[in-house]
Design a protein around this motif. Structure first.
Motif, PDB file in Angstrom:
ATOM      1  N   SER A  94     -23.865 -29.916   2.797  1.00  0.00           N
ATOM      2  CA  SER A  94     -23.791 -28.521   3.221  1.00  0.00           C
ATOM      3  C   SER A  94     -23.540 -27.594   2.040  1.00  0.00           C
ATOM      4  CB  SER A  94     -22.674 -28.345   4.260  1.00  0.00           C
ATOM      5  OG  SER A  94     -22.388 -26.980   4.478  1.00  0.00           O
ATOM      6  N   GLY A  95     -24.443 -26.624   1.850  1.00  0.00           N
ATOM      7  CA  GLY A  95     -24.243 -25.634   0.797  1.00  0.00           C
ATOM      8  C   GLY A  95     -23.040 -24.755   1.051  1.00  0.00           C
ATOM      9  N   ALA A  96     -22.710 -24.542   2.320  1.00  0.00           N
ATOM     10  CA  ALA A  96     -21.553 -23.721   2.667  1.00  0.00           C
ATOM     11  C   ALA A  96     -20.246 -24.440   2.367  1.00  0.00           C
ATOM     12  CB  ALA A  96     -21.599 -23.351   4.146  1.00  0.00           C
ATOM     13  N   GLU A  97     -20.299 -25.752   2.307  1.00  0.00           N
ATOM     14  CA  GLU A  97     -19.091 -26.535   2.044  1.00  0.00           C
ATOM     15  C   GLU A  97     -18.952 -26.892   0.565  1.00  0.00           C
ATOM     16  OE1 GLU A  97     -16.637 -30.250   4.069  1.00  0.00           O
ATOM     17  OE2 GLU A  97     -18.809 -30.135   4.334  1.00  0.00           O
ATOM     18  N   CYS A  98     -20.065 -27.227  -0.099  1.00  0.00           N
ATOM     19  CA  CYS A  98     -19.978 -27.727  -1.472  1.00  0.00           C
ATOM     20  C   CYS A  98     -20.965 -27.092  -2.440  1.00  0.00           C
ATOM     21  CB  CYS A  98     -20.187 -29.247  -1.479  1.00  0.00           C
ATOM     22  SG  CYS A  98     -18.788 -30.184  -0.853  1.00  0.00           S
ATOM     23  N   GLY A  99     -21.602 -25.992  -2.074  1.00  0.00           N
ATOM     24  CA  GLY A  99     -22.556 -25.365  -2.972  1.00  0.00           C
ATOM     25  C   GLY A  99     -23.910 -26.058  -2.933  1.00  0.00           C
ATOM     26  N   GLY A 117     -21.923 -28.818  -9.933  1.00  0.00           N
ATOM     27  CA  GLY A 117     -21.507 -27.438 -10.158  1.00  0.00           C
ATOM     28  C   GLY A 117     -22.540 -26.410  -9.754  1.00  0.00           C
ATOM     29  N   LEU A 118     -23.705 -26.835  -9.261  1.00  0.00           N
ATOM     30  CA  LEU A 118     -24.750 -25.881  -8.894  1.00  0.00           C
ATOM     31  C   LEU A 118     -24.306 -25.038  -7.705  1.00  0.00           C
ATOM     32  CD1 LEU A 118     -27.636 -25.005  -9.652  1.00  0.00           C
ATOM     33  CD2 LEU A 118     -28.470 -26.615  -7.922  1.00  0.00           C
ATOM     34  N   THR A 119     -24.362 -23.736  -7.880  1.00  0.00           N
ATOM     35  CA  THR A 119     -23.867 -22.811  -6.863  1.00  0.00           C
ATOM     36  C   THR A 119     -24.915 -22.526  -5.799  1.00  0.00           C
ATOM     37  OG1 THR A 119     -24.593 -20.920  -8.185  1.00  0.00           O
ATOM     38  CG2 THR A 119     -22.336 -21.691  -8.504  1.00  0.00           C
ATOM     39  N   CYS A 120     -24.446 -22.075  -4.662  1.00  0.00           N
ATOM     40  CA  CYS A 120     -25.331 -21.654  -3.571  1.00  0.00           C
ATOM     41  C   CYS A 120     -25.149 -20.146  -3.412  1.00  0.00           C
ATOM     42  CB  CYS A 120     -24.977 -22.389  -2.278  1.00  0.00           C
ATOM     43  SG  CYS A 120     -26.101 -22.048  -0.915  1.00  0.00           S
ATOM     44  N   ASP A 121     -26.112 -19.377  -3.917  1.00  0.00           N
ATOM     45  CA  ASP A 121     -25.978 -17.918  -3.915  1.00  0.00           C
ATOM     46  C   ASP A 121     -27.301 -17.265  -3.533  1.00  0.00           C
ATOM     47  OD1 ASP A 121     -27.115 -18.875  -6.230  1.00  0.00           O
ATOM     48  OD2 ASP A 121     -26.065 -17.544  -7.589  1.00  0.00           O
ATOM     49  N   PRO A 122     -27.797 -17.543  -2.310  1.00  0.00           N
ATOM     50  CA  PRO A 122     -29.099 -16.993  -1.897  1.00  0.00           C
ATOM     51  C   PRO A 122     -29.074 -15.474  -1.801  1.00  0.00           C
ATOM     52  CG  PRO A 122     -27.948 -17.936  -0.007  1.00  0.00           C
ATOM     53  CD  PRO A 122     -27.143 -18.297  -1.218  1.00  0.00           C
ATOM     54  N   VAL A 123     -30.020 -14.843  -2.456  1.00  0.00           N
ATOM     55  CA  VAL A 123     -30.101 -13.383  -2.444  1.00  0.00           C
ATOM     56  C   VAL A 123     -30.402 -12.902  -1.020  1.00  0.00           C
ATOM     57  CG1 VAL A 123     -31.380 -11.382  -3.305  1.00  0.00           C
ATOM     58  CG2 VAL A 123     -30.819 -13.275  -4.860  1.00  0.00           C
ATOM     59  N   CYS A 124     -29.577 -11.999  -0.535  1.00  0.00           N
ATOM     60  CA  CYS A 124     -29.694 -11.431   0.815  1.00  0.00           C
ATOM     61  C   CYS A 124     -29.569 -12.486   1.915  1.00  0.00           C
ATOM     62  CB  CYS A 124     -31.012 -10.674   0.980  1.00  0.00           C
ATOM     63  SG  CYS A 124     -31.158  -9.232  -0.091  1.00  0.00           S
ATOM     64  N   GLY A 125     -29.030 -13.655   1.561  1.00  0.00           N
ATOM     65  CA  GLY A 125     -28.891 -14.709   2.557  1.00  0.00           C
ATOM     66  C   GLY A 125     -30.203 -15.357   2.942  1.00  0.00           C
ATOM     67  N   GLU A 148     -18.416 -38.717  -5.176  1.00  0.00           N
ATOM     68  CA  GLU A 148     -17.027 -38.254  -5.053  1.00  0.00           C
ATOM     69  C   GLU A 148     -16.779 -37.038  -5.940  1.00  0.00           C
ATOM     70  OE1 GLU A 148     -12.439 -39.906  -5.728  1.00  0.00           O
ATOM     71  OE2 GLU A 148     -14.146 -41.230  -6.109  1.00  0.00           O
ATOM     72  N   THR A 149     -17.321 -37.067  -7.153  1.00  0.00           N
ATOM     73  CA  THR A 149     -17.160 -35.942  -8.078  1.00  0.00           C
ATOM     74  C   THR A 149     -17.808 -34.682  -7.524  1.00  0.00           C
ATOM     75  OG1 THR A 149     -17.167 -37.471  -9.951  1.00  0.00           O
ATOM     76  CG2 THR A 149     -17.582 -35.147 -10.434  1.00  0.00           C
ATOM     77  N   MET A 150     -19.000 -34.839  -6.961  1.00  0.00           N
ATOM     78  CA  MET A 150     -19.691 -33.691  -6.377  1.00  0.00           C
ATOM     79  C   MET A 150     -18.867 -33.056  -5.268  1.00  0.00           C
ATOM     80  SD  MET A 150     -21.605 -32.554  -3.559  1.00  0.00           S
ATOM     81  CE  MET A 150     -22.453 -33.900  -2.756  1.00  0.00           C
ATOM     82  N   TYR A 151     -18.267 -33.887  -4.432  1.00  0.00           N
ATOM     83  CA  TYR A 151     -17.474 -33.359  -3.328  1.00  0.00           C
ATOM     84  C   TYR A 151     -16.256 -32.602  -3.851  1.00  0.00           C
ATOM     85  CZ  TYR A 151     -15.029 -33.082   1.121  1.00  0.00           C
ATOM     86  OH  TYR A 151     -14.386 -32.623   2.244  1.00  0.00           O
ATOM     87  N   GLN A 152     -15.548 -33.193  -4.812  1.00  0.00           N
ATOM     88  CA  GLN A 152     -14.373 -32.527  -5.375  1.00  0.00           C
ATOM     89  C   GLN A 152     -14.764 -31.229  -6.087  1.00  0.00           C
ATOM     90  OE1 GLN A 152     -11.200 -33.259  -4.882  1.00  0.00           O
ATOM     91  NE2 GLN A 152     -11.825 -34.961  -3.571  1.00  0.00           N
ATOM     92  N   ARG A 198     -20.433 -20.576  -2.396  1.00  0.00           N
ATOM     93  CA  ARG A 198     -20.719 -21.574  -1.360  1.00  0.00           C
ATOM     94  C   ARG A 198     -21.406 -20.896  -0.171  1.00  0.00           C
ATOM     95  NH1 ARG A 198     -15.651 -24.132   0.348  1.00  0.00           N
ATOM     96  NH2 ARG A 198     -14.343 -23.019  -1.125  1.00  0.00           N
ATOM     97  N   GLU A 199     -22.607 -20.426  -0.384  1.00  0.00           N
ATOM     98  CA  GLU A 199     -23.497 -19.873   0.645  1.00  0.00           C
ATOM     99  C   GLU A 199     -22.894 -18.697   1.418  1.00  0.00           C
ATOM    100  OE1 GLU A 199     -26.976 -21.708   3.520  1.00  0.00           O
ATOM    101  OE2 GLU A 199     -25.252 -22.937   3.020  1.00  0.00           O
TER     102      GLU A 199
END
Length: 401
Positions: free
Chosen positions: A280-285, A325-333, A373-377, A387-388
């Motif tokens: 989930s991008g809203a949970e972990c980017g 570390g990749l962020t979830c930042d969709p423009v205008c959702g 595990e690292t990705m989740y943390q 995170r979305e």
């Protein structure tokens, strides 16, 4: 660990967690409470903040079209939520409230009703880490795909073939369409242009890049235009896996049977991530979405080329590690900027990961499970702006004219 079937969902885009999940939740509410005369749906967290762009309200209203429904966007940051994608349904007969159901849209179209455990969540696999599964496969001298087929039902291969047909069709459809995508950002479809516009001095490598990217763009643009796609593992990352499989099948003549075997391994890798971390991008980017998709694609390619289990693991590990570390930042959702290009870049990275794994798997130091595990943390540590929620990064700085 759940069935791989849960990972591959055929449905309408643009978002598995923000469109599919809420639609499935509304469907479940309607089945449970068919007699309600009015419904109030409240969206919280990321569902509220990017719900307009993702079409969350539209998905709910379309599903509950026979009942007067109000959708409320609650952006209260002080609320403590079990999951950032939370929605609540209240049903009324007259003025009396007769139903109350809170649902979490946990990624990839999966939903969870708060306070309940259903048969859908019954584990199908007794093991849930790559290390454990690999040990069993090595001991028994079987491939990862064999392990998957042993744990699924007799119709599973037919299911995966249907998944593959839907993926192929999304590529074909995406390549035939041009014009502007909906949402108001003014983003034009580019898949057809990439597919047809040969470079003036095109090397084999340039051609590979162009075709793989055109396939990824085609599926992602179909998703952005509310077309029929397959979550792999999500709508926002649905272009990566079909792009690499389609290209390699065309280039090397792999059969559909070979592709089904590769899809089984891709699904196993995706479920390992979904079980032990999140997609989930809203949970972990976006590392959880596009990073997992890249891992699935790399593992599928390694299976397609009949590589060993250690090579498959290394290909999957490289892919996820280098999306950390990749962020979830969709423009205008909207699932357009940077999401569409991101699918194409990840598809090429999956092919690069395959090449590295072919040579270097005997020297690896990091396990796939450790990277999961690292990705989740890392995702938990990310600011909620990334995170979305469309409150940081490109979504904040890009000035749409």
């Amino acid at each position: 660990m759940k069935s791989v079937r849960n990972l591959f969902k055929v449905g309408i885009g643009p978002s598995s967690s923000h469109t599919m999940g809420p639609a499935f939740a509304a469907e479940k509410f309607l089945m449970r409470y068919p007699d309600v005369e009015r419904v109030v749906v409240t969206l919280y967290g990321s569902l509220s903040k990017t719900g307009k762009g993702h079409g969350t309200d539209r998905a709910i209203l379309d599903t509950l079209a026979t009942i007067p429904t109000e959708v409320i966007f609650n952006n209260d940051d002080t609320l403590e939520l079990e999951h950032p994608n939370t929605l609540n349904f209240k049903g009324y007969i007259g003025d009396k409230q007769v139903a109350d159901m809170t649902v979490l849209s946990i990624g990839g179209g999966e939903i969870k009703v708060v306070g309940e455990s259903t048969g859908e969540n019954t584990p199908k696999y007794e093991l849930s880490t790559f290390t454990e599964i690999a040990e069993v496969c090595k001991r028994r001298n079987i491939r990862l795909s064999d392990y998957v087929f042993e744990h699924e039902d007799e119709d599973f291969k037919s299911f995966l073939l249907d998944v593959w047909r839907t993926m192929q069709n999304a590529i074909r459809e995406g390549l035939t369409h041009t014009g502007e995508l909906p949402g108001g950002l003014g983003v034009n479809r580019k898949a057809q242009r990439l597919y047809n516009q040969r470079h003036i001095d095109e090397s084999p490598q340039t051609r590979e890049n162009r075709l793989v990217c055109s396939y990824a763009f085609a599926v992602s643009e179909q998703n952005a235009d509310c077309g029929l796609i397959v979550t792999a593992p999500t709508c926002g990352s649905c272009g990566v896996l079909p792009a690499v499989l389609c290209y390699m099948q065309e280039k090397n003549g792999f059969s559909d049977k070979d592709v089904v075997r590769a899809l089984a391994v891709a699904g196993l890798v995706g479920q390992i991530v979904a079980t032990n971390a999140s997609v989930s991008g809203a949970e972990c980017g976006c590392q959880a979405e596009i990073g997992t998709a890249c891992s699935m694609a790399a593992a599928a390619l390694a299976e397609l080329f009949y590589m060993g289990i250690d090579q498959i693991e290394y290909a999957a590990e490289i892919s996820l590690e280098h999306h950390l570390g990749l962020t979830c930042d969709p423009v205008c959702g909207l699932v357009q900027i940077p999401c569409i290009e991101r699918n194409a870049v990840a598809a090429m990275r999956a092919i690069n990961s395959l090449s590295l794994a072919n040579f270097l798997s005997d020297s690896r130091k990091i396990s796939f499970d450790l990277v999961v595990e690292t990705m989740y943390q890392t995702g938990i540590d990310l600011s909620h702006h990334y995170r979305e929620t469309s409150e940081g990064g490109l979504a904040k700085l890009y000035k749409h004219k």
